[in-house]
Design an enzyme around this catalytic site. Structure first.
Site, mmCIF file in Angstrom:
data_model
loop_
_atom_site.group_PDB
_atom_site.id
_atom_site.type_symbol
_atom_site.label_atom_id
_atom_site.label_comp_id
_atom_site.label_asym_id
_atom_site.label_seq_id
_atom_site.Cartn_x
_atom_site.Cartn_y
_atom_site.Cartn_z
ATOM 1 N N GLU A 272 -1.737 -3.177 12.522
ATOM 2 C CA GLU A 272 -0.826 -2.650 13.519
ATOM 3 C C GLU A 272 -1.421 -2.788 14.915
ATOM 4 O OE1 GLU A 272 0.324 1.380 12.832
ATOM 5 O OE2 GLU A 272 2.215 0.923 13.814
ATOM 6 N N ARG B 3 4.096 0.575 2.417
ATOM 7 C CA ARG B 3 4.318 -0.589 3.287
ATOM 8 C C ARG B 3 4.013 -1.831 2.462
ATOM 9 N NH1 ARG B 3 2.656 -4.022 7.604
ATOM 10 N NH2 ARG B 3 0.432 -3.765 7.225
ATOM 11 N N ARG C 212 4.515 -7.429 12.492
ATOM 12 C CA ARG C 212 3.218 -7.072 13.075
ATOM 13 C C ARG C 212 2.362 -8.327 13.189
ATOM 14 N NH1 ARG C 212 1.021 -1.493 9.994
ATOM 15 N NH2 ARG C 212 2.901 -0.274 10.354
ATOM 16 N N THR D 40 6.109 8.298 10.170
ATOM 17 C CA THR D 40 6.710 7.025 9.742
ATOM 18 C C THR D 40 6.361 6.690 8.303
ATOM 19 O OG1 THR D 40 4.844 5.628 10.398
ATOM 20 C CG2 THR D 40 6.520 6.053 12.076
ATOM 21 N N ARG E 135 -5.361 5.621 0.719
ATOM 22 C CA ARG E 135 -4.440 4.495 0.870
ATOM 23 C C ARG E 135 -4.712 3.638 -0.353
ATOM 24 N NH1 ARG E 135 -2.045 3.285 6.053
ATOM 25 N NH2 ARG E 135 -1.279 5.297 6.742
ATOM 26 N N GLU F 54 -6.428 7.241 7.884
ATOM 27 C CA GLU F 54 -5.273 7.987 8.426
ATOM 28 C C GLU F 54 -4.697 8.950 7.393
ATOM 29 O OE1 GLU F 54 -2.381 5.649 10.594
ATOM 30 O OE2 GLU F 54 -0.760 6.840 9.753
ATOM 31 N N ARG G 246 0.843 -1.203 0.000
ATOM 32 C CA ARG G 246 0.000 0.000 0.000
ATOM 33 C C ARG G 246 0.874 1.247 0.000
ATOM 34 N NH1 ARG G 246 1.882 3.114 4.450
ATOM 35 N NH2 ARG G 246 1.471 2.096 6.443
ATOM 36 N N CYS H 216 1.268 10.622 9.512
ATOM 37 C CA CYS H 216 2.203 10.018 10.474
ATOM 38 C C CYS H 216 3.618 10.094 9.895
ATOM 39 C CB CYS H 216 1.821 8.562 10.725
ATOM 40 S SG CYS H 216 2.984 7.690 11.799
HETATM 41 P P1 ADP Z 1 -1.361 -0.225 7.127
HETATM 42 O O1 ADP Z 1 -1.206 -1.089 5.960
HETATM 43 O O2 ADP Z 1 -2.140 0.966 6.851
HETATM 44 O O3 ADP Z 1 -0.026 0.065 7.749
HETATM 45 P P2 ADP Z 1 -2.436 -2.152 9.107
HETATM 46 O O4 ADP Z 1 -1.190 -2.741 9.664
HETATM 47 O O5 ADP Z 1 -3.469 -1.699 10.073
HETATM 48 O O6 ADP Z 1 -2.235 -0.896 8.232
HETATM 49 O O7 ADP Z 1 -3.069 -3.228 8.112
HETATM 50 C C1 ADP Z 1 -4.238 -2.930 7.418
HETATM 51 C C2 ADP Z 1 -4.970 -4.185 6.999
HETATM 52 O O8 ADP Z 1 -4.257 -4.856 5.994
HETATM 53 C C3 ADP Z 1 -5.176 -5.183 8.126
HETATM 54 O O9 ADP Z 1 -6.470 -5.728 8.002
HETATM 55 C C4 ADP Z 1 -4.154 -6.234 7.824
HETATM 56 O O10 ADP Z 1 -4.535 -7.518 8.299
HETATM 57 C C5 ADP Z 1 -4.137 -6.216 6.309
HETATM 58 N N1 ADP Z 1 -2.884 -6.715 5.749
HETATM 59 C C6 ADP Z 1 -1.649 -6.198 5.873
HETATM 60 N N2 ADP Z 1 -0.757 -6.929 5.205
HETATM 61 C C7 ADP Z 1 -1.432 -7.959 4.628
HETATM 62 C C8 ADP Z 1 -1.064 -9.070 3.799
HETATM 63 N N3 ADP Z 1 0.194 -9.264 3.402
HETATM 64 N N4 ADP Z 1 -2.059 -9.888 3.407
HETATM 65 C C9 ADP Z 1 -3.332 -9.710 3.790
HETATM 66 N N5 ADP Z 1 -3.736 -8.686 4.544
HETATM 67 C C10 ADP Z 1 -2.805 -7.813 4.966
HETATM 68 C C1 CIR Z 2 1.947 4.771 17.341
HETATM 69 O O1 CIR Z 2 2.605 5.756 17.657
HETATM 70 O O2 CIR Z 2 2.115 3.640 17.813
HETATM 71 C C2 CIR Z 2 0.861 4.972 16.302
HETATM 72 N N1 CIR Z 2 0.571 6.370 16.186
HETATM 73 C C3 CIR Z 2 1.317 4.396 14.963
HETATM 74 C C4 CIR Z 2 2.681 4.770 14.551
HETATM 75 C C5 CIR Z 2 3.073 4.373 13.149
HETATM 76 N N2 CIR Z 2 3.358 3.049 12.924
HETATM 77 C C6 CIR Z 2 4.537 2.453 12.998
HETATM 78 O O3 CIR Z 2 5.587 2.947 13.264
HETATM 79 N N3 CIR Z 2 4.536 1.174 12.765
#
Ligand code: ADP
Ligand code: CIR
Length: 346
Positions: free
Chosen positions: A304, A270, A299, A263, A219, A215, A116, A261
């Site tokens: 997250e 990501r 994770r 990060t 995305r 956020e 993403r 954010c």
């Molecule tokens: P972000 O991608 O915005 O950093 P999250 O860690 O919250 O956020 O993940 C968002 C969603 O994407 C969650 O439902 C997570 O389970 C899903 N997800 C992340 N990576 C994968 C993957 N490789 N395969 C399937 N689902 C994924």
């Molecule tokens: C935190 O500070 O934990 C949240 N605001 C998310 C921070 C961003 N994510 C990350 O570094 N993995």
């Protein structure tokens, strides 16, 4: 709740970047400043003040936040990305430069792959400082652009408002949709007026998705089952360039794509796999050592701040700024190859 103009006393065992970098002296020099959108230091740090288990704890309300409050943001950016004030961001979204043959063609380890990027619309505040009208205008503009996509990117926009609870719960459980009520985003002001203005676009196969006004304002997501990382990256790269032709994104030479954010700055990318590594995970020290070596983050599989389930982990690139998109995916790919080799050897 302490007086918002007073230095927030955070517990000594607080490990966030906010706790580490916000001294009382720095707070005093920044506390009366605000950006032209009226965003203040107290708003920028509220998520970390209310959630002392934050990893980072700060959010930007707009592009100016990164300069107005640079005394706080710069050291956090430097520590997270290894990127200094003098550095310039770089970009490369060309799949031809990615060396990533499927590391698990038999599907023994990798459950799914997802990449993403975050994007925000140029010349508007970021989510923490956006107004209700501005947010609704973005939803209108972005969903209109998405509804014009054709071929394998063609799909439908589903506003969150009016979506049945059963549908949203299923989409979240299947990893397609963002969860509601995240306390880190709540304290950052990112859930104001919920669920208005938020939604999800996806194609029929749910391999291409766009989250609107979570956020970040967009995305853009490419995902599928299995470990064909290059196919996932190629789809994402095509989708970004299609959307970019219609929606101008917020970008600076120094920080790359701007995100709420710190990060996520730079590529805002990501790239992750959900991968079963039960033996390696039994020795977290070795697992984390490989992750660090390849600049990866571990994770849980529900996003997250979630836990692993059945020995399946979410492994993704940690660095996003000062490295290209291809390098972000290559970090993840190389690390995953090393993790699979370690798992097989155990
Ligand atoms: P972000 O991608 O915005 O950093 P999250 O860690 O919250 O956020 O993940 C968002 C969603 O994407 C969650 O439902 C997570 O389970 C899903 N997800 C992340 N990576 C994968 C993957 N490789 N395969 C399937 N689902 C994924
Ligand atoms: C935190 O500070 O934990 C949240 N605001 C998310 C921070 C961003 N994510 C990350 O570094 N993995």
């Amino acid at each position: 709740m302490n007086d918002k103009n007073e230095f927030p006393e955070l517990p000594a065992d607080c490990k966030s970047q906010l706790c580490k970098h916000l001294s009382k002296e720095l707070f005093e020099t920044l506390k009366d400043k605000e950006t032209s959108n009226g965003f203040t230091l107290r708003q920028a740090i509220n998520s970390g003040v209310e959630n002392i288990d934050s990893g980072i704890g700060v959010y930007a309300g707009d592009e100016e936040s990164y300069t107005t409050f640079s005394g706080l943001f710069d050291p956090i950016i430097e520590e997270y990305h290894g990127f200094s004030k003098e550095d310039k961001h770089k970009s490369n979204l060309d799949p031809a430069d990615l060396n990533a043959p499927n590391p698990d063609p038999d599907g023994d380890f990798i459950v799914s792959t997802r990449i993403r990027v975050g994007r925000n619309v140029a010349d508007l505040p970021l989510g923490p400082a956006i107004s209700r009208d501005q947010r609704n205008d973005i939803e209108h503009q972005v969903s209109g652009a998405l509804n014009g996509l054709t071929g394998s990117l063609a799909g439908t926009y589903f506003p969150l408002q009016g979506m049945s609870e059963a549908d949203s719960t299923q989409l979240i459980a299947d990893h397609f949709l963002f969860k509601a009520g995240d306390r880190f985003l709540e304290a950052a002001g990112l859930n104001r007026d919920w669920p208005e203005g938020r939604g999800i676009y996806h194609n029929d196969e749910k391999t291409f998705l766009v989250w609107v006004n979570e956020e970040d304002q967009l995305r853009i997501i490419s995902m599928q089952m299995g470990g064909d990382i290059k196919e996932v990256f190629t789809r994402l790269s095509n989708a970004i360039s299609e959307i970019e032709q219609q929606v101008p994104f917020s970008y600076t030479e120094h920080l790359g794509y701007l995100t709420s954010c710190p990060t996520n700055l730079g590529t805002a990318m990501r790239a992750s796999v959900h991968i079963a590594l039960p033996k390696l995970a039994a020795d977290m020290e070795v697992f984390e050592k490989i992750a660090d070596q390849y600049h990866l983050q571990i994770r849980g599989i529900h996003g997250e701040h979630s836990e692993s389930e059945g020995g399946v982990y979410d492994i993704s690139n940690r660095r996003r700024l000062g490295v290209t998109e291809v390098e972000c995916v290559q970090d993840m790919y190389d690390g995953v190859v090393a993790m699979i080799a370690a798992e097989k050897a155990l």
